[in-house]
Design a protein around this motif. Structure first.
Motif, short mmCIF file in Angstrom:
data_model
loop_
_atom_site.label_atom_id
_atom_site.label_comp_id
_atom_site.label_asym_id
_atom_site.label_seq_id
_atom_site.Cartn_x
_atom_site.Cartn_y
_atom_site.Cartn_z
N LEU A 255 -29.10 88.75 49.24
CA LEU A 255 -30.19 88.58 48.29
C LEU A 255 -31.52 88.26 48.97
CD1 LEU A 255 -28.33 86.63 45.48
CD2 LEU A 255 -28.78 89.08 45.65
N LYS A 256 -31.54 88.21 50.30
CA LYS A 256 -32.79 87.96 51.01
C LYS A 256 -33.57 89.27 51.10
CE LYS A 256 -34.92 85.88 55.01
NZ LYS A 256 -34.71 85.23 56.30
N PHE B 116 -33.87 93.61 55.83
CA PHE B 116 -33.39 93.92 57.17
C PHE B 116 -31.88 93.77 57.21
CE2 PHE B 116 -37.77 92.77 57.78
CZ PHE B 116 -38.20 93.74 58.66
N ARG B 117 -31.25 94.56 58.04
CA ARG B 117 -29.79 94.51 58.15
C ARG B 117 -29.31 93.12 58.50
NH1 ARG B 117 -26.68 97.18 62.80
NH2 ARG B 117 -28.76 97.95 63.12
N SER B 118 -29.98 92.47 59.45
CA SER B 118 -29.55 91.13 59.87
C SER B 118 -29.66 90.13 58.71
CB SER B 118 -30.37 90.64 61.06
OG SER B 118 -31.74 90.61 60.72
N ASP B 119 -30.74 90.23 57.93
CA ASP B 119 -30.89 89.35 56.77
C ASP B 119 -29.83 89.65 55.73
OD1 ASP B 119 -33.08 88.11 57.90
OD2 ASP B 119 -34.53 89.41 56.87
N PHE B 120 -29.57 90.94 55.51
CA PHE B 120 -28.57 91.34 54.52
C PHE B 120 -27.19 90.80 54.89
CE2 PHE B 120 -25.29 94.27 53.02
CZ PHE B 120 -25.55 94.26 51.66
N LEU B 121 -26.86 90.84 56.18
CA LEU B 121 -25.55 90.34 56.60
C LEU B 121 -25.43 88.84 56.37
CD1 LEU B 121 -25.08 92.43 59.85
CD2 LEU B 121 -23.97 92.79 57.63
N LEU C 56 -32.05 99.45 60.67
CA LEU C 56 -32.48 98.08 60.81
C LEU C 56 -33.16 97.56 59.55
CD1 LEU C 56 -33.95 98.22 64.42
CD2 LEU C 56 -31.70 97.40 63.69
N GLN C 57 -33.72 98.48 58.78
CA GLN C 57 -34.50 98.10 57.61
C GLN C 57 -34.27 99.12 56.50
OE1 GLN C 57 -38.71 98.66 58.13
NE2 GLN C 57 -39.20 96.95 56.79
#
Length: 156
Positions: free
Chosen positions: A44-45, A35-40, A17-18
């Motif tokens: 660059l977040k 975080f995986r969700s941000d990366f998806l 998840l991180q």
């Protein structure tokens, strides 16, 4: 046998998840996490710390790679905080028994025979075990990263 483990490891990585990273640099150090969700959504977040700097310096994404130990060789501070405290001690001439390492990563290049007993010399040529200096520096950055997660209520 090893090939049967590869899919298990790959599956475990996909479930992370991180992801966090520590940049233990020669001059500056810091950390970042994603975080995986941000990366998806946006690779660059990335979250980083905004280091509080002293002496009127603006905020920075990294802090100075300096570390300060008390006279009994226990950890005191790291980064800009260590720089500021050591400067205060020196102004009052109370710094002589303290251990102050700046750009200590470069000190390893002076020694061609590195081992667990390698010693580092501070700014006054006083010695401490390199293992202690690096361990405490990494421990500090790790604790700061965990604190960032707690402050932002990230649940990790």
């Amino acid at each position: 046998m090893a090939s049967s483990r590869i899919p298990v490891i790959a599956a475990a990585v996909k479930e992370r998840l991180q992801v966090a990273a520590i940049d233990f640099g020669t001059t500056y150090s810091g950390y970042a996490l994603s975080f995986r969700s941000d990366f998806l959504d946006d690779p660059l977040k990335i979250m980083t710390n905004q280091w509080k700097t002293g002496a009127g310096r603006p905020a920075s994404l990294k802090t100075s790679s300096c570390i300060l130990f008390r006279p009994d060789q226990s950890f005191d501070s790291f980064g800009f905080e260590a720089e500021d405290k050591y400067a205060e001690l020196a102004m009052d001439e109370n710094h002589f028994d303290w251990y102050y390492f700046k750009r200590f990563k470069m000190l390893l290049y002076e020694n061609m025979d590195l081992n667990r007993g390698t010693m580092l010399k501070d700014d006054k040529r006083k010695e401490m075990p390199a293992m202690t200096v690096f361990t405490e520096g990494i421990r500090y950055l790790k604790c700061q990263l965990i604190q960032l997660c707690e402050e932002r209520s990230l649940g990790f």
